[in-house]
Each structure stands twice: as C-alpha cells, then as structure tokens.
Enzyme design. Sequence first.
Site, PDB file in Angstrom:
ATOM      1  N   ARG A 225      -1.696  36.610  11.164  1.00  0.00           N
ATOM      2  CA  ARG A 225      -1.769  35.212  11.623  1.00  0.00           C
ATOM      3  C   ARG A 225      -1.441  35.118  13.107  1.00  0.00           C
ATOM      4  O   ARG A 225      -2.064  34.341  13.837  1.00  0.00           O
ATOM      5  CB  ARG A 225      -0.817  34.346  10.802  1.00  0.00           C
ATOM      6  CG  ARG A 225      -1.379  34.039   9.419  1.00  0.00           C
ATOM      7  CD  ARG A 225      -0.310  33.631   8.447  1.00  0.00           C
ATOM      8  NE  ARG A 225       0.380  32.416   8.828  1.00  0.00           N
ATOM      9  CZ  ARG A 225       1.623  32.112   8.436  1.00  0.00           C
ATOM     10  NH1 ARG A 225       2.302  32.944   7.677  1.00  0.00           N
ATOM     11  NH2 ARG A 225       2.159  30.986   8.807  1.00  0.00           N
TER      12      ARG A 225
ATOM     13  N   ARG B 249      -8.623  24.854  15.519  1.00  0.00           N
ATOM     14  CA  ARG B 249      -8.020  26.163  15.710  1.00  0.00           C
ATOM     15  C   ARG B 249      -8.943  27.104  16.465  1.00  0.00           C
ATOM     16  O   ARG B 249      -8.556  28.238  16.741  1.00  0.00           O
ATOM     17  CB  ARG B 249      -7.767  26.799  14.331  1.00  0.00           C
ATOM     18  CG  ARG B 249      -6.475  26.395  13.690  1.00  0.00           C
ATOM     19  CD  ARG B 249      -5.582  27.557  13.725  1.00  0.00           C
ATOM     20  NE  ARG B 249      -4.906  28.030  12.547  1.00  0.00           N
ATOM     21  CZ  ARG B 249      -4.147  27.372  11.723  1.00  0.00           C
ATOM     22  NH1 ARG B 249      -4.041  26.103  11.762  1.00  0.00           N
ATOM     23  NH2 ARG B 249      -3.489  27.991  10.803  1.00  0.00           N
TER      24      ARG B 249
ATOM     25  N   ARG C 277      11.130  30.532   5.563  1.00  0.00           N
ATOM     26  CA  ARG C 277      10.602  29.223   5.128  1.00  0.00           C
ATOM     27  C   ARG C 277      10.498  29.144   3.601  1.00  0.00           C
ATOM     28  O   ARG C 277      10.120  30.102   2.936  1.00  0.00           O
ATOM     29  CB  ARG C 277       9.218  28.996   5.738  1.00  0.00           C
ATOM     30  CG  ARG C 277       8.530  27.753   5.160  1.00  0.00           C
ATOM     31  CD  ARG C 277       7.394  27.278   5.996  1.00  0.00           C
ATOM     32  NE  ARG C 277       6.387  28.299   6.216  1.00  0.00           N
ATOM     33  CZ  ARG C 277       5.381  28.161   7.064  1.00  0.00           C
ATOM     34  NH1 ARG C 277       5.252  27.056   7.775  1.00  0.00           N
ATOM     35  NH2 ARG C 277       4.517  29.135   7.216  1.00  0.00           N
TER      36      ARG C 277
ATOM     37  N   ARG D   3       5.570  30.826   0.711  1.00  0.00           N
ATOM     38  CA  ARG D   3       4.127  30.944   0.884  1.00  0.00           C
ATOM     39  C   ARG D   3       3.703  32.407   0.838  1.00  0.00           C
ATOM     40  O   ARG D   3       4.369  33.263   1.409  1.00  0.00           O
ATOM     41  CB  ARG D   3       3.716  30.335   2.233  1.00  0.00           C
ATOM     42  CG  ARG D   3       3.124  28.953   2.101  1.00  0.00           C
ATOM     43  CD  ARG D   3       2.999  28.268   3.415  1.00  0.00           C
ATOM     44  NE  ARG D   3       2.106  28.945   4.362  1.00  0.00           N
ATOM     45  CZ  ARG D   3       1.753  28.432   5.547  1.00  0.00           C
ATOM     46  NH1 ARG D   3       2.215  27.258   5.916  1.00  0.00           N
ATOM     47  NH2 ARG D   3       0.947  29.092   6.344  1.00  0.00           N
TER      48      ARG D   3
ATOM     49  N   LYS E 111       4.960  22.705  13.442  1.00  0.00           N
ATOM     50  CA  LYS E 111       3.969  21.633  13.341  1.00  0.00           C
ATOM     51  C   LYS E 111       4.172  20.797  12.072  1.00  0.00           C
ATOM     52  O   LYS E 111       4.268  19.575  12.143  1.00  0.00           O
ATOM     53  CB  LYS E 111       2.543  22.227  13.328  1.00  0.00           C
ATOM     54  CG  LYS E 111       2.195  23.046  14.564  1.00  0.00           C
ATOM     55  CD  LYS E 111       0.770  23.607  14.507  1.00  0.00           C
ATOM     56  CE  LYS E 111       0.515  24.601  13.390  1.00  0.00           C
ATOM     57  NZ  LYS E 111       1.258  25.876  13.511  1.00  0.00           N
TER      58      LYS E 111
HETATM   59  P1  AP5 Z   1       6.762  24.772  10.009  1.00  0.00           P
HETATM   60  O1  AP5 Z   1       6.931  23.383  10.494  1.00  0.00           O
HETATM   61  O2  AP5 Z   1       6.418  24.957   8.573  1.00  0.00           O
HETATM   62  O3  AP5 Z   1       5.725  25.552  10.954  1.00  0.00           O
HETATM   63  P2  AP5 Z   1       4.180  25.321  11.249  1.00  0.00           P
HETATM   64  O4  AP5 Z   1       4.000  25.197  12.724  1.00  0.00           O
HETATM   65  O5  AP5 Z   1       3.644  24.231  10.383  1.00  0.00           O
HETATM   66  O6  AP5 Z   1       3.622  26.742  10.864  1.00  0.00           O
HETATM   67  P3  AP5 Z   1       2.573  27.207   9.778  1.00  0.00           P
HETATM   68  O7  AP5 Z   1       2.961  28.568   9.347  1.00  0.00           O
HETATM   69  O8  AP5 Z   1       2.364  26.177   8.704  1.00  0.00           O
HETATM   70  O9  AP5 Z   1       1.300  27.272  10.649  1.00  0.00           O
HETATM   71  P4  AP5 Z   1       0.093  28.119  10.363  1.00  0.00           P
HETATM   72  O10 AP5 Z   1      -0.767  27.645  11.448  1.00  0.00           O
HETATM   73  O11 AP5 Z   1       0.285  29.563  10.291  1.00  0.00           O
HETATM   74  O12 AP5 Z   1      -0.307  27.746   8.844  1.00  0.00           O
HETATM   75  P5  AP5 Z   1      -1.328  26.681   8.237  1.00  0.00           P
HETATM   76  O13 AP5 Z   1      -0.763  26.207   6.979  1.00  0.00           O
HETATM   77  O14 AP5 Z   1      -1.730  25.709   9.266  1.00  0.00           O
HETATM   78  O15 AP5 Z   1       8.094  25.594  10.356  1.00  0.00           O
HETATM   79  C1  AP5 Z   1       8.248  26.945   9.988  1.00  0.00           C
HETATM   80  C2  AP5 Z   1       9.677  27.215   9.517  1.00  0.00           C
HETATM   81  O16 AP5 Z   1      10.576  27.067  10.629  1.00  0.00           O
HETATM   82  C3  AP5 Z   1      10.174  26.241   8.453  1.00  0.00           C
HETATM   83  O17 AP5 Z   1      10.951  26.939   7.519  1.00  0.00           O
HETATM   84  C4  AP5 Z   1      11.028  25.231   9.223  1.00  0.00           C
HETATM   85  O18 AP5 Z   1      12.100  24.753   8.429  1.00  0.00           O
HETATM   86  C5  AP5 Z   1      11.545  26.059  10.384  1.00  0.00           C
HETATM   87  N1  AP5 Z   1      11.663  25.274  11.641  1.00  0.00           N
HETATM   88  C6  AP5 Z   1      10.783  24.333  12.104  1.00  0.00           C
HETATM   89  N2  AP5 Z   1      11.185  23.851  13.295  1.00  0.00           N
HETATM   90  C7  AP5 Z   1      12.346  24.523  13.605  1.00  0.00           C
HETATM   91  C8  AP5 Z   1      13.248  24.460  14.720  1.00  0.00           C
HETATM   92  N3  AP5 Z   1      13.052  23.616  15.743  1.00  0.00           N
HETATM   93  N4  AP5 Z   1      14.325  25.281  14.700  1.00  0.00           N
HETATM   94  C9  AP5 Z   1      14.539  26.129  13.644  1.00  0.00           C
HETATM   95  N5  AP5 Z   1      13.726  26.223  12.563  1.00  0.00           N
HETATM   96  C10 AP5 Z   1      12.630  25.428  12.542  1.00  0.00           C
HETATM   97  O19 AP5 Z   1      -2.582  27.608   7.938  1.00  0.00           O
HETATM   98  C11 AP5 Z   1      -2.530  28.578   6.917  1.00  0.00           C
HETATM   99  C12 AP5 Z   1      -3.861  29.296   6.795  1.00  0.00           C
HETATM  100  O20 AP5 Z   1      -4.899  28.358   6.455  1.00  0.00           O
HETATM  101  C13 AP5 Z   1      -4.368  29.990   8.074  1.00  0.00           C
HETATM  102  O21 AP5 Z   1      -3.821  31.286   8.199  1.00  0.00           O
HETATM  103  C14 AP5 Z   1      -5.875  30.012   7.787  1.00  0.00           C
HETATM  104  O22 AP5 Z   1      -6.204  31.031   6.876  1.00  0.00           O
HETATM  105  C15 AP5 Z   1      -6.104  28.670   7.117  1.00  0.00           C
HETATM  106  N6  AP5 Z   1      -6.408  27.592   8.070  1.00  0.00           N
HETATM  107  C16 AP5 Z   1      -5.672  26.449   8.275  1.00  0.00           C
HETATM  108  N7  AP5 Z   1      -6.230  25.669   9.198  1.00  0.00           N
HETATM  109  C17 AP5 Z   1      -7.347  26.321   9.624  1.00  0.00           C
HETATM  110  C18 AP5 Z   1      -8.362  26.035  10.582  1.00  0.00           C
HETATM  111  N8  AP5 Z   1      -8.326  24.919  11.337  1.00  0.00           N
HETATM  112  N9  AP5 Z   1      -9.353  26.924  10.745  1.00  0.00           N
HETATM  113  C19 AP5 Z   1      -9.427  28.052  10.016  1.00  0.00           C
HETATM  114  N10 AP5 Z   1      -8.502  28.395   9.086  1.00  0.00           N
HETATM  115  C20 AP5 Z   1      -7.482  27.531   8.885  1.00  0.00           C
HETATM  116 MG    MG Z   2       2.344  24.148   8.721  1.00  0.00          MG
END
Ligand code: AP5
Ligand code: MG
Length: 216
Positions: free
Chosen positions: A171, A88, A127, A160, A13
């Site tokens: 997660r 979410r 990552r 992270r 994402k």
């Molecule tokens: P990346 O693009 O970073 O993945 P992502 O989908 O953004 O995954 P996240 O881990 O950021 O999502 P998340 O939902 O767990 O975390 P968030 O920060 O939202 O890609 C990942 C890796 O893969 C990278 O190294 C990239 O280079 C590689 N990659 C990407 N595409 C690729 C491909 N096609 N092929 C190969 N490699 C690839 O949330 C964190 C925390 O915040 C949550 O756990 C929660 O505690 C809180 N939080 C956030 N939003 C909410 C909400 N709405 N409600 C409640 N709590 C929330």
């Molecule tokens: Mg992300």
Amino acid sequence: MQLVMLGLPGAGKGTQAARIQQEFAIPHISTGDMFRAAISAETELGATVKSFLDRGILVPDEVTIAVVKERLNASDTANGFLLDGFPRTLQQAMALDETLIDLNKGLSGVLYIHVPEGVLLARLTGRRICKQCGATFHVVFQPPQREGVCDRCGGVLYQRSDDTGEAVSTRLEQYAQTAPLVEYYRDRGLLRQVDGEQSIDQVFAGIHEILGHLQG
Ligand code: AP5
Ligand code: MG
Ligand code: ZN
C-alpha cells in the site's frame, strides 16, 4: 462543502472524516469502506475488488470511478460530501472533475493530511475497527475502554486484512500513484495542508479552522 481528503495510508483520513461528518453534517464517502462493505456482503463488486484489497493494490480506475459516480448522484450529497480515499490516481482526479461539472458542482477544498512515513507502520498495525459500525480505534493511540469492544455500539473489533504483513508495504508503494495529486490540487489553488503528526484532537482543530475559512 464539497471536500476531498488526501494522505498516505494511516495518515488519519478515516479518523478525521468521522469527526467532520458529525460536526458539519456532510456524508463521508470512503471508497475503501464501500469496497470492504461489498466484500462482506458478497456482492458482485465485492468479488471483483477482493483480491486487490487483500494484496493492497489499487482497484482498477474504471471500477472505482463507476462506484464514486453512482454514489455522488445520491440525493444526500446535495449539501456537500467528503471523499476519503478518492481520487487516488490522476485519471480518477480528472474523472471527478468531469463528474462534478456534470452535476454542476465544484470542489471547495482538498484536505491533505501530511505525515512522515515513519509513523505509519505503528498506526496501521495497531488499528482496530468495529465490525458493526465501522468506528476506528488504535490499541495504543486511541484505545477502546474495553479491549476488543467498540465504545460506540458494543460491537466486536477486528483487524483489517491489509493491515498486516506484505499488504502494508504494498500500500505504501502504491501511494506513488497518488502523490502527484498533491501538485494537481495545489496548482488549482485547492490544497489545504494539515500536520497529521499531532494528536487526533489537534489535527481536528487544524481541520476545523480550515473548514471555517472555507465556509466563509
Ligand atoms: P485512519 O484514520 O484509519 O487512517 P486512514 O488515513 O483512513 O488510512 P487507511 O489505511 O484507511 O487508508 P488507505 O488509503 O490505505 O485505505 P482505504 O481504506 O482508503 O488511522 C489509522 C490508525 O491510526 C487508526 O488506528 C487511528 O486510530 C490511528 N490514528 C489516526 N490519527 C492519529 C493521530 N493523529 N495520532 C495517532 N494515531 C492516529 O483503501 C483500502 C484499499 O481499497 C486500497 O488499498 C485499495 O485496494 C482500495 N481502494 C480504496 N480507494 C481506492 C481508489 N480510489 N482507487 C483504487 N483503489 C482504492
Ligand atoms: Mg481509511
Ligand atoms: Zn461500533
């Protein structure tokens, strides 16, 4: 364009959102990024959410919804926005619907980056993120030119705290609360699915095509 991105942790994402923001000039709003910024700035919000992020547990809906509501009221969302990691939960999705009605807006589409769970562990543990500008890298799939250094700004890359150990599996479990949103948006005719198991460039090409159609 008013967009939402859905997908498992590590689906890509944030990686795709950065490209969409650049190409389509709409602000990328990531609740995860906002929470991490609050934690490092040691604000009140940061203190509230830190233990949730560290453990990989969802932040309570009322906290998250308030943060997004305020953000969507900012003037830079006038021509669109890209929500990454919000909503979410069903409660967040309903709150978003209400907020958009109040703002006289609607969603143009929901991009669902679909990946099998099997690819996620390698993506998350490899990552690396820039401390300075937030750019995302991967030690194998998207390596920086110099190890540990950001290509874009020269900043230091870090891992992270929730990309290791127990928090990763927590997660993935927490995603059960998000999974019903796929049906929620499919029922409303908004869901646009992309195969996230292809290369980063190929995924973006798929998204580009979808957004071209949405723009009409
Ligand atoms: P990346 O693009 O970073 O993945 P992502 O989908 O953004 O995954 P996240 O881990 O950021 O999502 P998340 O939902 O767990 O975390 P968030 O920060 O939202 O890609 C990942 C890796 O893969 C990278 O190294 C990239 O280079 C590689 N990659 C990407 N595409 C690729 C491909 N096609 N092929 C190969 N490699 C690839 O949330 C964190 C925390 O915040 C949550 O756990 C929660 O505690 C809180 N939080 C956030 N939003 C909410 C909400 N709405 N409600 C409640 N709590 C929330
Ligand atoms: Mg992300
Ligand atoms: Zn950087």
